[in-house]
Write a protein that holds these residues in place. Structure first.
Motif, PDB file in Angstrom:
ATOM      1  N   GLN A 106      20.486   1.094  -6.915  1.00  0.00           N
ATOM      2  CA  GLN A 106      21.801   1.077  -6.267  1.00  0.00           C
ATOM      3  C   GLN A 106      22.330   2.492  -6.077  1.00  0.00           C
ATOM      4  O   GLN A 106      22.886   2.819  -5.035  1.00  0.00           O
ATOM      5  CB  GLN A 106      22.797   0.255  -7.082  1.00  0.00           C
ATOM      6  CG  GLN A 106      22.569  -1.230  -7.034  1.00  0.00           C
ATOM      7  CD  GLN A 106      23.502  -1.988  -7.979  1.00  0.00           C
ATOM      8  OE1 GLN A 106      24.419  -1.427  -8.561  1.00  0.00           O
ATOM      9  NE2 GLN A 106      23.244  -3.274  -8.137  1.00  0.00           N
ATOM     10  N   ARG A 125      13.823  -5.369 -22.459  1.00  0.00           N
ATOM     11  CA  ARG A 125      13.388  -5.782 -21.114  1.00  0.00           C
ATOM     12  C   ARG A 125      14.585  -5.989 -20.198  1.00  0.00           C
ATOM     13  O   ARG A 125      14.605  -5.544 -19.054  1.00  0.00           O
ATOM     14  CB  ARG A 125      12.556  -7.064 -21.207  1.00  0.00           C
ATOM     15  CG  ARG A 125      11.208  -6.928 -20.543  1.00  0.00           C
ATOM     16  CD  ARG A 125      10.359  -8.176 -20.657  1.00  0.00           C
ATOM     17  NE  ARG A 125       9.770  -8.231 -22.001  1.00  0.00           N
ATOM     18  CZ  ARG A 125       9.821  -9.280 -22.814  1.00  0.00           C
ATOM     19  NH1 ARG A 125      10.379 -10.383 -22.437  1.00  0.00           N
ATOM     20  NH2 ARG A 125       9.292  -9.225 -24.009  1.00  0.00           N
ATOM     21  N   SER A 126      15.591  -6.650 -20.695  1.00  0.00           N
ATOM     22  CA  SER A 126      16.800  -6.909 -19.914  1.00  0.00           C
ATOM     23  C   SER A 126      17.507  -5.597 -19.551  1.00  0.00           C
ATOM     24  O   SER A 126      17.927  -5.398 -18.404  1.00  0.00           O
ATOM     25  CB  SER A 126      17.740  -7.816 -20.712  1.00  0.00           C
ATOM     26  OG  SER A 126      18.948  -7.997 -20.025  1.00  0.00           O
ATOM     27  N   ALA A 127      17.619  -4.701 -20.521  1.00  0.00           N
ATOM     28  CA  ALA A 127      18.253  -3.406 -20.262  1.00  0.00           C
ATOM     29  C   ALA A 127      17.441  -2.588 -19.267  1.00  0.00           C
ATOM     30  O   ALA A 127      18.000  -1.925 -18.392  1.00  0.00           O
ATOM     31  CB  ALA A 127      18.416  -2.635 -21.575  1.00  0.00           C
ATOM     32  N   GLU A 128      16.120  -2.671 -19.374  1.00  0.00           N
ATOM     33  CA  GLU A 128      15.261  -1.945 -18.439  1.00  0.00           C
ATOM     34  C   GLU A 128      15.447  -2.464 -17.009  1.00  0.00           C
ATOM     35  O   GLU A 128      15.559  -1.673 -16.062  1.00  0.00           O
ATOM     36  CB  GLU A 128      13.794  -2.090 -18.851  1.00  0.00           C
ATOM     37  CG  GLU A 128      12.834  -1.382 -17.909  1.00  0.00           C
ATOM     38  CD  GLU A 128      11.369  -1.627 -18.268  1.00  0.00           C
ATOM     39  OE1 GLU A 128      10.530  -0.899 -17.726  1.00  0.00           O
ATOM     40  OE2 GLU A 128      11.085  -2.544 -19.067  1.00  0.00           O
ATOM     41  N   LEU A 129      15.501  -3.771 -16.848  1.00  0.00           N
ATOM     42  CA  LEU A 129      15.713  -4.362 -15.517  1.00  0.00           C
ATOM     43  C   LEU A 129      17.068  -3.951 -14.943  1.00  0.00           C
ATOM     44  O   LEU A 129      17.182  -3.598 -13.762  1.00  0.00           O
ATOM     45  CB  LEU A 129      15.601  -5.889 -15.582  1.00  0.00           C
ATOM     46  CG  LEU A 129      14.205  -6.452 -15.814  1.00  0.00           C
ATOM     47  CD1 LEU A 129      14.268  -7.965 -16.036  1.00  0.00           C
ATOM     48  CD2 LEU A 129      13.298  -6.112 -14.646  1.00  0.00           C
ATOM     49  N   GLU A 130      18.100  -3.993 -15.782  1.00  0.00           N
ATOM     50  CA  GLU A 130      19.427  -3.603 -15.315  1.00  0.00           C
ATOM     51  C   GLU A 130      19.473  -2.125 -14.951  1.00  0.00           C
ATOM     52  O   GLU A 130      20.041  -1.740 -13.926  1.00  0.00           O
ATOM     53  CB  GLU A 130      20.490  -3.916 -16.368  1.00  0.00           C
ATOM     54  CG  GLU A 130      21.894  -3.642 -15.862  1.00  0.00           C
ATOM     55  CD  GLU A 130      22.974  -4.072 -16.842  1.00  0.00           C
ATOM     56  OE1 GLU A 130      24.148  -3.867 -16.501  1.00  0.00           O
ATOM     57  OE2 GLU A 130      22.656  -4.602 -17.926  1.00  0.00           O
ATOM     58  N   LEU A 131      18.839  -1.285 -15.771  1.00  0.00           N
ATOM     59  CA  LEU A 131      18.798   0.143 -15.490  1.00  0.00           C
ATOM     60  C   LEU A 131      18.063   0.413 -14.176  1.00  0.00           C
ATOM     61  O   LEU A 131      18.524   1.203 -13.346  1.00  0.00           O
ATOM     62  CB  LEU A 131      18.128   0.901 -16.636  1.00  0.00           C
ATOM     63  CG  LEU A 131      17.989   2.413 -16.457  1.00  0.00           C
ATOM     64  CD1 LEU A 131      19.361   3.073 -16.306  1.00  0.00           C
ATOM     65  CD2 LEU A 131      17.237   3.010 -17.637  1.00  0.00           C
ATOM     66  N   SER A 132      16.944  -0.254 -13.972  1.00  0.00           N
ATOM     67  CA  SER A 132      16.201  -0.085 -12.717  1.00  0.00           C
ATOM     68  C   SER A 132      17.038  -0.493 -11.517  1.00  0.00           C
ATOM     69  O   SER A 132      17.059   0.193 -10.495  1.00  0.00           O
ATOM     70  CB  SER A 132      14.912  -0.913 -12.745  1.00  0.00           C
ATOM     71  OG  SER A 132      14.043  -0.416 -13.725  1.00  0.00           O
ATOM     72  N   ALA A 133      17.742  -1.600 -11.641  1.00  0.00           N
ATOM     73  CA  ALA A 133      18.594  -2.068 -10.539  1.00  0.00           C
ATOM     74  C   ALA A 133      19.721  -1.075 -10.273  1.00  0.00           C
ATOM     75  O   ALA A 133      20.037  -0.770  -9.105  1.00  0.00           O
ATOM     76  CB  ALA A 133      19.162  -3.448 -10.867  1.00  0.00           C
ATOM     77  N   LEU A 134      20.333  -0.566 -11.317  1.00  0.00           N
ATOM     78  CA  LEU A 134      21.419   0.407 -11.148  1.00  0.00           C
ATOM     79  C   LEU A 134      20.917   1.711 -10.538  1.00  0.00           C
ATOM     80  O   LEU A 134      21.597   2.307  -9.682  1.00  0.00           O
ATOM     81  CB  LEU A 134      22.105   0.676 -12.490  1.00  0.00           C
ATOM     82  CG  LEU A 134      22.940  -0.480 -13.041  1.00  0.00           C
ATOM     83  CD1 LEU A 134      23.378  -0.177 -14.469  1.00  0.00           C
ATOM     84  CD2 LEU A 134      24.147  -0.749 -12.151  1.00  0.00           C
TER      85      LEU A 134
END
Length: 177
Positions: free
Chosen positions: A34, A22-31
């Protein structure tokens, strides 16, 4: 007894793994967001520089900018670069056929190597959409048109050339994300 301990630890491991995913998915979505924002900003700046060069001549650009904007006459433009340049310089949406026509005028030699130029242009335009450099639209008659992506909603980018509105285009549902 070992099997009981193994069964007790499995849900905890699954929870931790799920949390990491979940954390990796959120970071990937944010990146990815960007990156999309950055590509739009790059598109805006490139479009502005191209507009200035069109108005005042390529002499206002240094050698590095000429290379970055694919305007260096010393270097033979590649097919993707030529499609990118044609799309970037257009103030409005273009069909693949219009891109072909502009390529014939601006980069006449670039189409010589292609047996089916329209198919090649369509493929490159689809890739530019994947790269977040262009967006595509479905026309009312079922055709497709493309536009260079540049920031147009920011207050500080009022100096950018805005595309002329085109009647008869509807948003492509694949680009609604």
């Amino acid at each position: 007894m070992n099997s009981e301990i193994g069964n007790l630890e499995t849900p905890l491991v699954d929870l931790h793994v799920q949390e990491v995913v979940r954390s990796a998915e959120l970071e990937l979505s944010a990146l990815l967001q960007q990156r999309a924002d950055l590509m739009k900003r790059i598109g805006s700046i490139k479009q502005t520089l191209v507009g200035l060069a069109n108005m005042f001549g390529d002499t206002v650009l240094n050698e590095r900018l000429l290379d970055l904007l694919d305007r260096n006459a010393a270097q033979r433009p590649g097919f993707t670069h030529a499609c990118r340049a044609v799309l970037m310089e257009s103030p409005s949406y273009l069909s693949a056929r219009q891109v072909c026509d502009l390529l014939r005028r601006k980069f006449p030699r670039v189409l010589e190597r292609h047996k089916k130029p329209l198919a090649s242009v369509t493929t490159v335009l689809a890739r530019l959409v994947e790269y977040d450099e262009a967006r595509s639209f479905l026309t009312e008659d079922g055709g497709r048109a493309w536009q260079w992506i540049a920031e147009r909603d920011r207050k500080d980018s009022d100096f950018l050339v805005r595309p002329r509105p085109v009647v008869g285009f509807i948003a492509d549902p694949r680009n609604s994300a």
